[in-house]
Motif scaffolding. Structure first.
Motif, short mmCIF file in Angstrom:
data_model
loop_
_atom_site.label_atom_id
_atom_site.label_comp_id
_atom_site.label_asym_id
_atom_site.label_seq_id
_atom_site.Cartn_x
_atom_site.Cartn_y
_atom_site.Cartn_z
N VAL A 14 -9.15 -1.72 -6.43
CA VAL A 14 -8.79 -3.00 -5.83
C VAL A 14 -8.65 -4.01 -6.97
O VAL A 14 -9.55 -4.12 -7.82
CB VAL A 14 -9.84 -3.48 -4.82
N SER A 27 -5.84 -9.99 -2.84
CA SER A 27 -6.28 -8.69 -3.34
C SER A 27 -5.27 -7.62 -2.97
O SER A 27 -4.59 -7.73 -1.94
CB SER A 27 -7.64 -8.31 -2.74
N ARG A 65 -14.56 -8.81 -3.56
CA ARG A 65 -13.13 -9.09 -3.65
C ARG A 65 -12.85 -10.59 -3.64
O ARG A 65 -11.95 -11.07 -4.30
CB ARG A 65 -12.39 -8.46 -2.47
N LYS A 117 -6.88 -16.93 -3.02
CA LYS A 117 -7.47 -15.62 -3.28
C LYS A 117 -6.59 -14.54 -2.66
O LYS A 117 -6.17 -14.66 -1.51
CB LYS A 117 -8.88 -15.54 -2.68
N SER A 132 -8.21 -8.07 -7.63
CA SER A 132 -8.40 -9.33 -6.92
C SER A 132 -8.17 -10.51 -7.86
O SER A 132 -8.54 -10.45 -9.04
CB SER A 132 -9.83 -9.42 -6.35
#
Length: 531
Positions: A217, A120, A189, A118, A219
């Motif tokens: 943002v 962002s 996020r 993950k 992500s």
């Protein structure tokens, strides 16, 4: 059907393996390596020279016949089975770890984010959500790995590639004018509500969050089975190029992808099939016994066996003179700074605890074939480096031995050292927590693993600013300690990530300061004119 050139190459490689040698391919050239004291028969050397073109073709993965009938004959044909009306392709041991839930089950259950990558970015400026969506779907169609699902068939795991994007569109969330806490935003996020289904996909998610008119943002959430840290950089590079190209109404100019994940896995499996037996024999001959249990010379807490192994970290700076001496030794010994850093800790451990047989872990990108250069896939893995010292070894001799240990790790990976050790364990023994307690990794602090030129003029654009949002990942540790060396060019830092249920901040500080004091004195005593 296997071509005659492949059969010749395969037979030559196996024949050389029996005599203790190995063939390597790099930059369209082949090399023979064999341990000191081993003599390869002149007749075999002559055959290898005679069939050099066949060997090069074998390693490149395609035949160089003159009368090629069609372009398809130039392709590497990945091994497949036909199931439920569709092609399914063999995977490798690296992928199997991520798709087999029984592998490392306890650790996977404790770590909610384990198995996912993950990341962002905060974006300040004008950003086009439609172009973002178009760019991501373009990259999914470009990369077979992003259209892949994984399936268990007759107790074995296979991958299947969809002809079209499994992800129909990216997700857009508009938070303008809403009151939202940092923890709530972090949850959005990090896709906290999502759990991947490996058999249905998609195994990549992309989300655009708009916070203000000119504040966004982006992500990403990708399953680890199709990506790793190197692949993350490829995806980011390709996204930036694609997004900026579409903004200017032109097609992206990206490196061509002649091959994909399934072809590279085919080559990896073929490499394992060819070399596994000889590599296993090499490790068993080199290390017939288990290593010593690693003793970390650091004060420990009274351990509560039920305590969670939560990560904490502490950063230290290397003294300028020590950094300079380490670089000088690396240059003199024609090795990497990372080898010298490994040696410095092993020398300190040997000094403090008198142990001479030590096992440390590190990370390998696993991209051993040229075709994987621009592929998004899971090739990275943890590997082990074992070194045995003599009582009288000085620091330079220790560097030479650690250098050889790293070479062995790279050369003999069809059956890894980790595989070899695990086969020797008794039923009540575990590799982690006893023999293997420390991982080491080296970073040049550039934040990317591709050529720097790949990033020139694409990350920052006029009126748009990108900033990566760094979150803690995998808060629970599987081993005692991770040592991250960061070379900024001007200075060297050490980030010690440790199991806080076992060590405290003061103990870590005393441990590292004592190590720095020891190794500074050790290296200051070396006459660099004599090495």
């Amino acid at each position: 059907m296997i071509e005659n050139t492949e059969i010749k190459a395969f037979d030559l490689i196996k024949e050389l393996n029996k005599e203790g040698g190995k063939i390597y391919y790099e930059d369209k050239e082949i090399y023979i390596k064999y341990p000191k004291g081993v003599e390869i028969s002149p007749g075999l050397i002559s055959k290898i020279k005679l069939h050099k073109p066949d060997l090069i073709s074998y390693f490149e993965g395609f035949s160089k016949k003159e009368n090629i009938q069609s372009a398809d004959q130039n392709k590497i044909e990945a091994t497949k089975i036909f199931h439920d009306g569709e092609d399914h392709y063999f995977i490798t041991p690296t992928e199997k770890y991520w798709v087999d839930d029984s592998a490392d089950q306890e650790y996977k259950e404790k770590n909610k984010d384990h198995g996912t990558i993950k990341f962002s970015y905060e974006i300040l400026g004008e950003f086009d959500k439609d172009v973002f969506n178009k760019s991501i779907l373009f990259l999914i169609n470009r990369n077979e790995s992003l259209r892949t699902t994984f399936h268990k068939i007759n107790e074995k795991f296979y991958m299947k590639v969809s002809n079209q994007s499994i992800l129909e569109h990216t997700e857009y969330i508009d938070l303008r004018g809403q009151e939202i806490s940092e923890s709530e935003l972090k949850g959005i996020r990090r896709f906290i509500e999502h759990k991947f289904d490996l058999s249905t996909g998609p195994l990549i998610l992309a989300r655009l969050i708009q916070i203000e008119d000119k504040k966004f943002v982006i992500s990403f959430n990708i399953h680890h089975v199709i990506s790793d840290i190197y692949s993350k950089q490829i995806l980011l590079r390709d996204f930036m190029v694609t997004y900026n190209s579409f903004l200017q109404n032109r097609q992206p100019e990206l490196p061509k992808l002649k091959y994909h994940l399934k072809e590279n896995l085919y080559l990896i499996n073929k490499f394992i099939e060819t070399n596994a037996d000889s590599d296993r024999d090499y490790w068993n001959d080199l290390y017939p016994n288990l290593p010593d249990e690693l003793i970390i010379p650091c004060t420990t807490k009274v351990v509560n066996k039920d305590a969670e192994r939560i990560k904490e970290s502490k950063i230290f700076d290397y003294p300028e003179d020590l950094f300079k001496n380490m670089k000088l030794i690396a240059k003199k010994e024609s090795t990497s700074l990372f080898v010298v850093l490994q040696t410095s800790f092993k020398a300190y451990f040997k000094h403090k605890t008198n142990q001479r047989d030590m096992l440390f872990g590190t990370y390998s990108f696993g991209r051993n074939f040229e075709i994987s250069e621009n592929q998004i896939g899971c090739y990275a893995k943890t590997v082990l480096i074992r070194t045995i010292f003599d009582e009288k070894d000085d620091f330079i001799n220790m560097v030479k031995k650690v250098k050889q240990s790293n070479t062995d790790m790279n050369d003999y990976h069809a059956t890894s050292l980790m595989d070899s050790i695990e086969k020797k364990l008794f039923p009540n023994q575990s590799l982690t927590g006893g023999f293997w307690k420390i991982n080491m990794q080296y970073d040049d602090a550039q934040g990317n693993y591709l050529n720097k030129s790949d990033y020139q003029d694409i990350i920052q654009r006029p009126n748009v600013e990108y900033r990566e949002i760094v979150d803690d990942k995998d808060p629970i540790m599987a081993i005692d300690m991770e040592l991250w060396f960061v070379n900024t060019g001007d200075n060297l830092q050490l980030n010690v990530v440790y199991d806080s249920s076992r060590y405290d901040s003061l103990g870590i500080e005393n441990f590292i300061l004592d190590y720095i004091d020891f190794i500074s004195k050790k290296l200051s005593d070396i006459d660099f004119n004599q090495i």
